[in-house]
Structure formats: structure tokens, C-alpha cells
Write a protein that holds these residues in place. Structure first.
Motif, mmCIF file in Angstrom:
data_model
loop_
_atom_site.group_PDB
_atom_site.id
_atom_site.type_symbol
_atom_site.label_atom_id
_atom_site.label_comp_id
_atom_site.label_asym_id
_atom_site.label_seq_id
_atom_site.Cartn_x
_atom_site.Cartn_y
_atom_site.Cartn_z
ATOM 1 N N GLU A 109 26.898 1.969 -28.034
ATOM 2 C CA GLU A 109 26.796 3.084 -26.739
ATOM 3 C C GLU A 109 26.984 2.608 -24.995
ATOM 4 O O GLU A 109 28.094 2.772 -24.479
ATOM 5 C CB GLU A 109 26.566 4.339 -27.174
ATOM 6 N N LEU A 110 25.791 2.652 -24.787
ATOM 7 C CA LEU A 110 25.484 2.301 -23.383
ATOM 8 C C LEU A 110 26.248 0.897 -23.714
ATOM 9 O O LEU A 110 26.444 0.718 -21.956
ATOM 10 C CB LEU A 110 24.017 1.879 -22.808
ATOM 11 N N GLU A 124 30.145 1.211 -23.027
ATOM 12 C CA GLU A 124 30.779 2.459 -22.147
ATOM 13 C C GLU A 124 30.004 2.389 -20.733
ATOM 14 O O GLU A 124 30.976 2.563 -19.789
ATOM 15 C CB GLU A 124 30.366 3.968 -22.491
ATOM 16 N N ASP A 165 27.079 3.993 -20.224
ATOM 17 C CA ASP A 165 26.967 5.122 -19.714
ATOM 18 C C ASP A 165 26.577 5.827 -20.867
ATOM 19 O O ASP A 165 27.080 5.252 -21.909
ATOM 20 C CB ASP A 165 27.522 6.208 -19.146
ATOM 21 N N ILE A 166 25.902 6.430 -20.614
ATOM 22 C CA ILE A 166 25.185 7.887 -21.932
ATOM 23 C C ILE A 166 24.597 8.952 -21.262
ATOM 24 O O ILE A 166 24.022 8.580 -20.447
ATOM 25 C CB ILE A 166 23.996 7.034 -22.691
ATOM 26 N N GLY A 167 24.811 9.785 -21.852
ATOM 27 C CA GLY A 167 23.682 11.021 -21.467
ATOM 28 C C GLY A 167 22.930 11.823 -22.205
ATOM 29 O O GLY A 167 22.463 11.474 -23.126
ATOM 30 N N ALA A 168 23.079 13.304 -21.912
ATOM 31 C CA ALA A 168 21.374 14.241 -22.246
ATOM 32 C C ALA A 168 21.895 14.245 -23.537
ATOM 33 O O ALA A 168 21.080 14.475 -24.325
ATOM 34 C CB ALA A 168 21.290 15.238 -21.818
ATOM 35 N N GLU A 169 22.962 14.154 -24.030
ATOM 36 C CA GLU A 169 23.372 14.875 -25.653
ATOM 37 C C GLU A 169 23.041 13.466 -26.410
ATOM 38 O O GLU A 169 21.987 13.477 -27.299
ATOM 39 C CB GLU A 169 24.511 15.091 -26.108
ATOM 40 N N ASP A 170 22.713 12.275 -26.516
ATOM 41 C CA ASP A 170 23.098 10.986 -26.829
ATOM 42 C C ASP A 170 22.065 10.827 -26.985
ATOM 43 O O ASP A 170 21.174 10.389 -28.196
ATOM 44 C CB ASP A 170 23.860 9.721 -26.043
ATOM 45 N N MET A 171 21.000 11.039 -26.268
ATOM 46 C CA MET A 171 19.218 11.490 -25.759
ATOM 47 C C MET A 171 18.386 11.850 -26.166
ATOM 48 O O MET A 171 17.582 11.964 -27.585
ATOM 49 C CB MET A 171 18.943 11.024 -24.230
ATOM 50 N N ARG A 172 19.354 13.440 -26.659
ATOM 51 C CA ARG A 172 18.335 14.404 -28.051
ATOM 52 C C ARG A 172 18.973 13.594 -29.182
ATOM 53 O O ARG A 172 18.003 14.005 -29.511
ATOM 54 C CB ARG A 172 19.272 15.356 -27.262
#
Length: 193
Positions: free
Chosen positions: A125-126, A129, A131-138
């Protein structure tokens, strides 16, 4: 279109090294190696050190896992040279061609651990896209990946997003299966330095 600078502009000692590699391995020096020798003060020395630390430095991920990450990021980037090189290296590291092939064919059904699958999913995804977000990290952490493993995987991702783009810009020539196998043997023995 291949950029011709990979064929010219090397110091005499480097030319001798390239000839020695060809003589002893029976294979030409891969373009990835030629690139790091072209401008070692500007790119090469730093790139070799960063990539070596990312793939061979201390980590909870095995060398095979990190080579698979490199192959997976390269597949997402559609970088044929890097897919070939790191598929061969991951295969040799794991001693399991079917595992590497399965991951690159369909990550969701491949026989890998959930922490590795979640990490590869995040790297994909990174890469796609940017970019990744906090939800991806969780999600990755919930799969059992440690924060240090995330950092280590992101280093591999950074190294190969850079290398993949350079491989495509410079038009790295694909190696024969024997050439990729020889490169894999070298990388596993000596690393990226």
C-alpha cells in the motif's frame, strides 16, 4: 530506453573489477552494481551502506523475509530487474521457490505467517499510494508485528522504492536465470557492500 552512462565513465580499477567479475562468475556485472560504482561519492557508497543495513543488519526479520520484501515492493513497482534479482535471492535464502512464487502471485493465499503477510500488505500500500495512516499501522501491529519490525520493513521499502525507480530510469538489463542465480549467491554471501 537504456541510459548509456552505465557502460562508460569508470575508473581503470573499476573496469578491472568488472572484468574480474565476468571472468570468475561467467556473468557480466549487473547494472545495479555498475550504478553504485558510477558515482560512488554521490550515490553509490551511501546506497550500498543503507541497503546493506536494511537487508543484512540486525533485525527480527530473517534475511529471506527482507529479500522477499524487496521482491514484493519491486513487484508492486513493476521493476522487472529488481523482481528477478530479489526473487532469486529470497528463493535462495528461504531454500523455497514455491513460497516466494506464491507470495508474488497472491499474497492473501500464500503460506506465510500473518505478521509477514500484514507487513507485505502495508509495504504494498505504501508503495502504491505513497502514504499509510494510523489505521494501517494498527492493523500491522495487531497482526503481531513489533514496532522495530515495522521500522526495519520500512527501511527495506525505502531502499527498494529508490532502487526500483533507478533500475527503470537507467533501463537495467535483465539477466539470464543463471545471472540472477549468481547474483543471489553473491548477495547472500557478501551482502550489499
Amino acid at each position: 530506453m537504456r541510459l548509456d552512462i552505465l557502460n562508460h565513465g569508470y575508473r581503470p580499477g573499476t573496469k578491472v573489477l568488472f572484468a574480474a567479475v565476468r571472468l570468475f562468475s561467467g556473468q557480466p556485472m549487473p547494472d545495479a552494481a555498475k550504478l553504485v560504482f558510477y558515482r560512488p561519492d554521490f550515490y553509490g557508497a551511501r546506497a550500498k551502506e543503507f541497503t546493506h543495513r536494511a537487508i543484512r543488519g540486525p533485525s527480527e526479520w530473517s534475511v529471506g523475509d527482507r529479500e522477499l520484501m524487496a521482491a514484493y515492493v519491486s513487484k508492486v513497482n513493476e521493476s522487472a530487474f529488481c523482481v528477478g534479482a530479489h526473487t532469486a535471492t529470497a528463493t535462495r535464502a528461504y531454500q523455497d521457490e514455491s513460497l516466494v512464487t506464491a507470495v508474488l502471485a497472491d499474497l492473501e493465499t500464500a503460506p506465510v505467517s500473518e505478521p509477514l503477510r500484514a507487513t507485505l500488505r502495508m509495504l504494498g500500500e505504501l508503495t502504491r499510494e505513497g502514504d499509510i495512516g494510523a489505521e494501517d499501522m494498527r492493523r500491522v501491529l495487531a497482526a503481531g508485528v513489533t514496532p522495530q519490525q515495522v521500522k526495519d520493513a520500512l527501511a527495506v521499502c525505502a531502499a527498494f522504492n529508490t532502487t526500483d525507480r533507478l533500475a527503470d530510469v537507467f533501463g537495467f538489463e535483465l539477466l539470464s536465470p543463471e545471472g540472477f542465480a549468481a547474483g543471489a549467491k553473491y548477495l547472500l554471501k557478501r551482502g550489499y557492500r
